[in-house]
Design a protein around this motif. Sequence first.
Motif, PDB file in Angstrom:
ATOM      1  N   TYR A 126     -35.618 -66.551  13.409  1.00 47.74           N
ATOM      2  CA  TYR A 126     -34.661 -66.563  12.304  1.00 47.74           C
ATOM      3  C   TYR A 126     -33.992 -65.204  12.093  1.00 47.74           C
ATOM      4  N   ARG A 127     -34.595 -64.143  12.589  1.00 46.41           N
ATOM      5  CA  ARG A 127     -33.999 -62.812  12.443  1.00 46.41           C
ATOM      6  C   ARG A 127     -33.099 -62.450  13.619  1.00 46.41           C
ATOM      7  N   GLN A 128     -33.002 -63.330  14.585  1.00 47.56           N
ATOM      8  CA  GLN A 128     -32.180 -63.076  15.757  1.00 47.56           C
ATOM      9  C   GLN A 128     -30.704 -63.256  15.424  1.00 47.56           C
ATOM     10  N   ALA A 129     -29.880 -62.274  15.773  1.00 41.14           N
ATOM     11  CA  ALA A 129     -28.415 -62.375  15.644  1.00 41.14           C
ATOM     12  C   ALA A 129     -27.993 -62.895  14.274  1.00 41.14           C
ATOM     13  N   LEU A 130     -28.541 -62.293  13.224  1.00 42.70           N
ATOM     14  CA  LEU A 130     -28.279 -62.794  11.878  1.00 42.70           C
ATOM     15  C   LEU A 130     -26.805 -62.715  11.506  1.00 42.70           C
ATOM     16  N   SER A 131     -26.062 -61.785  12.092  1.00 43.89           N
ATOM     17  CA  SER A 131     -24.634 -61.669  11.778  1.00 43.89           C
ATOM     18  C   SER A 131     -23.846 -62.907  12.207  1.00 43.89           C
ATOM     19  N   GLU A 132     -24.385 -63.655  13.181  1.00 41.87           N
ATOM     20  CA  GLU A 132     -23.698 -64.880  13.598  1.00 41.87           C
ATOM     21  C   GLU A 132     -23.652 -65.920  12.493  1.00 41.87           C
ATOM     22  N   ARG A 133     -24.572 -65.833  11.519  1.00 43.39           N
ATOM     23  CA  ARG A 133     -24.543 -66.768  10.397  1.00 43.39           C
ATOM     24  C   ARG A 133     -23.246 -66.620   9.600  1.00 43.39           C
TER      25      ARG A 133
END
Length: 425
Positions: free
Chosen positions: A35-42
């Motif tokens: 869930y902390r992976q590539a959070l900016s993609e959210r």
Amino acid sequence: MPKALALGLWGWAMRLATPILLLRWWRRGRVEPGYRQALSERLAWYSGPAPGAGWLWLHAVSLGETRAAAPLIAALREREPGLRLLLTHTTATGRAAGAELLRAGDAQAWLPLDTPGATRRFFAHWQPRQGVLMETEAWPQLLAAAQAAGVPVDLANARLSERSLRKGERAPALLGVAAARLRAVLAQTEADAQRLRRMGCPQVEVVGNLKYDLAPNPALLALAGQWRALLGEQGLVLAASTREGEEALLLAAWQQLPAPRPRLLIVPRHPQRFDEVAALMPGVARRSRWGPSGPDAQALSSPLWLGDSMREMALYYALADVALLGGSFEALGGQNLIEAAACGCPLLMGPSTFNFAEAAELSLAAGAARRVADAQEALRLAQQLLNEKAALGQMARAAAEFAGAHRGAAARMAERLIPRCDRPA
């Protein structure tokens, strides 16, 4: 309420919820690091240059939808070998499973939050030629942004329960309008199709359920065969994909059984609940602590097992003598029962199966499953069936035949989706 106002209010509500959702995913990342992976993609902020146009974008929210998408993706690749696939997800388990479906030249990302800015950035960055949403994912801002970008979006393997329809009908200016923006809908069953039409979906066609096309992993089936030799005469009852509140009910019912009780294996639906469920099971043997050779002497001496691993459900079904369907003993609608049938595992289901209503009725009619009133009756019947080998064997054969009789949805969906795509130059 006017449509534009409803969509605008939804957009502002999602903007206000954004910090809360991001914090929630970050905290969940303590247990599930994905869930902390590539959070900016959210928020649809991507690093690197734009990847170019021509993608077939497929969204599979979580693990179940991603696994169901696997045969569809294979069928789409067969029809178009040069397919450029963009896979998006919402959950960490979905993203992890989706990574194994990628080929060279494919891409994977989080589906952005349903805000106006994030959805616009998503389409501007990826420029997909078409979108395919799996099962029920029709977000208002996402579909509005797709329409504005000229990206046609279809709903595949679509389902809609009566409960979800009632919720949607309470917000027609929002959810009804979102449904109407879909280009076409490939429904699992005629009952689903009727409800989807009532919701406002266009071009609804019944094509079947992709989950019948999922073949159990042969390596997991072989491993189950090896482990069964270790179990001896004690029967194994599997509680598959259980939901919150069900484990306590099932454990209480199991403790009331007369001796000798069968071994009970509980596999919670959500991995973040593994430790919580383990705390309910004194002396539990946890799958995560076994080596590749399977349960050790300590595990074999325990009557309670916890399946705290991911993507091994076929192993558990093949290992069990009989399974209880999670999500059906509370008013939760039940989980996918088709995988049990594909593994030839007899199934006992509780009263709540509205998420898979047709599959449940078909499996009952085929003799692959039986319906019970509650957890107590389920455990009593399971113990009884363990002493009725002929009846249990007949249910197992009926389960395998039932699963095989309904395959073919992937090819039918691919045939309908590929002609709708604008082939890349």
